[in-house]
Write an enzyme that holds these catalytic residues in place. Sequence first.
Site, mmCIF file in Angstrom:
data_model
loop_
_atom_site.group_PDB
_atom_site.id
_atom_site.type_symbol
_atom_site.label_atom_id
_atom_site.label_comp_id
_atom_site.label_asym_id
_atom_site.label_seq_id
_atom_site.Cartn_x
_atom_site.Cartn_y
_atom_site.Cartn_z
ATOM 1 N N HIS A 137 -2.748 -1.714 -4.260
ATOM 2 C CA HIS A 137 -4.201 -1.691 -4.438
ATOM 3 C C HIS A 137 -4.656 -0.253 -4.657
ATOM 4 C CE1 HIS A 137 -4.912 -1.125 0.194
ATOM 5 N NE2 HIS A 137 -3.953 -0.378 -0.259
ATOM 6 N N SER A 177 0.821 -1.192 0.000
ATOM 7 C CA SER A 177 0.000 0.000 0.000
ATOM 8 C C SER A 177 0.865 1.256 0.000
ATOM 9 C CB SER A 177 -0.959 -0.063 1.197
ATOM 10 O OG SER A 177 -1.942 0.929 1.127
#
Length: 187
Positions: free
Chosen positions: A109, A86
């Site tokens: 993501h 992330s």
Amino acid sequence: MPNKSAITATMSADGGAVMEIMDGIGSYGYTLRQWTQAHALVKQASTVTLRINSGGGDVIEALAIADAIRTSGQKFTCEVYGLCGSAATLVALACERVLMSPAARWMVHEPVFGVRGTFAEVQAMLETFEKLRTDIFALYATRTGKSPEQLMADHATDRYYTAAEAIAYGWVQGVIGTPAEEEQPQP
């Protein structure tokens, strides 16, 4: 509750330095203030190895740390152990080179956010969030050589990469312990 995470920084015998981020970023752990304090201990090093094991955290704080790396004037190499996920990927990609341990994972993501407010406030936040999302995927595109649209499509949900998969996708250049001549070139 006070933040107990600390970015470690030490000079090595060869004049280089090692810094470590081994927790979340932002309100989840490390902050730019902690980065600045730790980096002050190794400002004289020409090269810095940044070791990361972090699932991510606050994207704004990660972007601030990434900017501090880019503007430091030092050559940073990132070594990923465990997980770089992330928002932590933004910090790692600010380094000139990124290497992963054979057992590590790289996770990307769509940015995640929570918002609360009136309809107008939520709508304004969505517009701001879309700009941030666009900026993040543009940064990823610069590093991987892929289009922002492809990156968005490929990462609509959490996507975990092994070291070999991360190299093939263009996220990282090699595996820790592999000779530099075997690393992948930057796009």
